[in-house]
Design an enzyme around this catalytic site. Structure first.
Site: not given
Ligand code: MRU
Length: 361
Positions: A47-49, A236, A246-247, A195, A90
């Site tokens: 996970r994470g962009a 993201d 973002n999250k 997270q 996603r």
């Molecule tokens: O749902 P996730 O855990 O993939 O969400 C991740 C985030 O929101 C991060 O802040 C974002 O992807 C940046 S990661 C460098």
């Protein structure tokens, strides 16, 4: 290998550090097909962009390997089908589509099917190396914004787990710590999937960065009590006008930061900037399954009949963002101009074949 990257290519497969097990269980997941990669992205095992973009890129290597014995047009058609499916895993992070598009460009330039898997593997490896380098540069630009002894609140996980390594917003914290700035990190737990509590706390301890974990709900009282000097988050997708996806919960923090006159920084690579999307209103927001909210650690906490909404991301309007930290430097308002200037020049080029990259096996 559990090192400083959440994914790596080994013996013809993509290996992932399964993030659903952390921090209790450090286990590797081996994906031998693009379908397994797609499942892993959906289940947040990776996970994470930036990390999901890289995972999808390696997923396309696996798709190419599966079809390499067929004529090139058939092979490319199968690759496009895999790309379309990976793209939908996603919807919010633009890095996913960004990485897939670059891989399809590399495939489009390939003239024979047998060499396609290696070409794509080289491209995916180059993308991972570029992301790591990008994050180090983001770290340096961002660390300069943090004063000595700064207490910095962060959200979700933006560390090595979310990238090819080092991290984006986390990379800024890592760099400031490495420079001896004496920072203290306040990590929000980040409901519903935690997270922050599971992954960021784990990474902070591994990196030896002084830190405190709080509930998301405690952020306001800490800011009001003069306990936070800056907020830094990842992204993201960043729209052309600077609105940030973002999250979910990021927007709340931005509003709180503005109310308490605390700088609110966003750190992200230029591959997260989507100039084709005018504003945050046009960014698709992923809705995830209700069980992420109604159960904690597999134990049901909410009554079965209750209706649930579970948007995984939110939009922070650009007017609440103090600055956007990228590998090309720190961009300040007006973002429309700054992002347009930085994005074409700074966006990493389509990776070319490199001699040092590991060979496809
Ligand atoms: O749902 P996730 O855990 O993939 O969400 C991740 C985030 O929101 C991060 O802040 C974002 O992807 C940046 S990661 C460098």
């Amino acid at each position: 290998m559990i090192g400083d990257a959440p994914l790596w290519w080994e013996d013809g497969a993509l290996c992932l550090l399964d993030q659903t097990g952390l921090p209790q269980e450090v286990r590797t997941l081996r994906c031998a097909s693009w379908e397994e990669v797609a499942d892993a992205i959906r289940a947040l095992r990776v996970r994470g962009a930036p990390a999901i973009g890289l995972a999808a890129a390696y997923g396309l290597v696996l798709a190419a390997r599966a079809g390499a014995a067929r004529p090139l047009p058939e092979c490319l058609e199968a690759l496009r089908r895999a790309a379309a499916a990976l793209r939908t895993t996603r919807p919010t992070a633009v890095n996913l589509g960004w990485a897939i598009d670059r891989m399809l460009e590399v495939a489009g330039a390939c003239r024979d099917a047998p060499s396609l898997p290696q070409r794509l593997l080289d491209a995916a490896n180059a993308m991972a190396r570029a992301d790591l380098e990008t994050n180090r540069r983001i770290g340096e630009h961002g660390a300069a914004l943090l004063g000595a002894g700064a207490r910095v609140l962060t959200y979700c996980n933006t560390g090595m787990l979310a990238t090819a390594g080092y991290g984006t917003a986390f990379g800024v914290l890592r760099c400031a710590h490495e420079q001896g700035r004496g920072i203290h990190v306040i990590a929000c737990e980040t409901r519903p999937v935690l997270q922050g509590a599971r992954l960021t706390a784990w990474e902070l301890l591994r990196a030896g960065i002084p830190a405190t974990l709080i509930t998301d709900n405690a952020a306001g009282t800490l800011m009001r009590g003069d306990g936070v000097d800056a907020v830094i988050v990842g992204a993201d997708r960043i729209a052309a006008n600077g609105d940030v996806a973002n999250k979910v919960g990021t927007y709340t923090l931005a509003v709180l930061a503005r109310a308490h006159k605390i700088p609110f920084y966003v750190a992200a690579p230029l591959s997260t900037v989507d100039l084709a999307t005018a504003s945050g209103d046009a960014i698709p927001i992923e809705e995830r399954r209700s069980e992420e909210i109604t159960a904690i650690g597999g134990v049901r906490v909410a009554p079965v009949q209750i209706a649930v909404r579970n948007p995984a991301f939110d939009i922070t309007p650009h007017r609440l963002v103090t600055a956007i930290i990228t590998e090309a430097g720190v961009i300040r308002p007006p973002y429309k101009d700054g992002l347009r200037r930085a994005a074409p020049a700074g966006a990493p080029p389509v990776p070319r074949r490199s001699r040092s990259a590991p060979r496809a096996r």
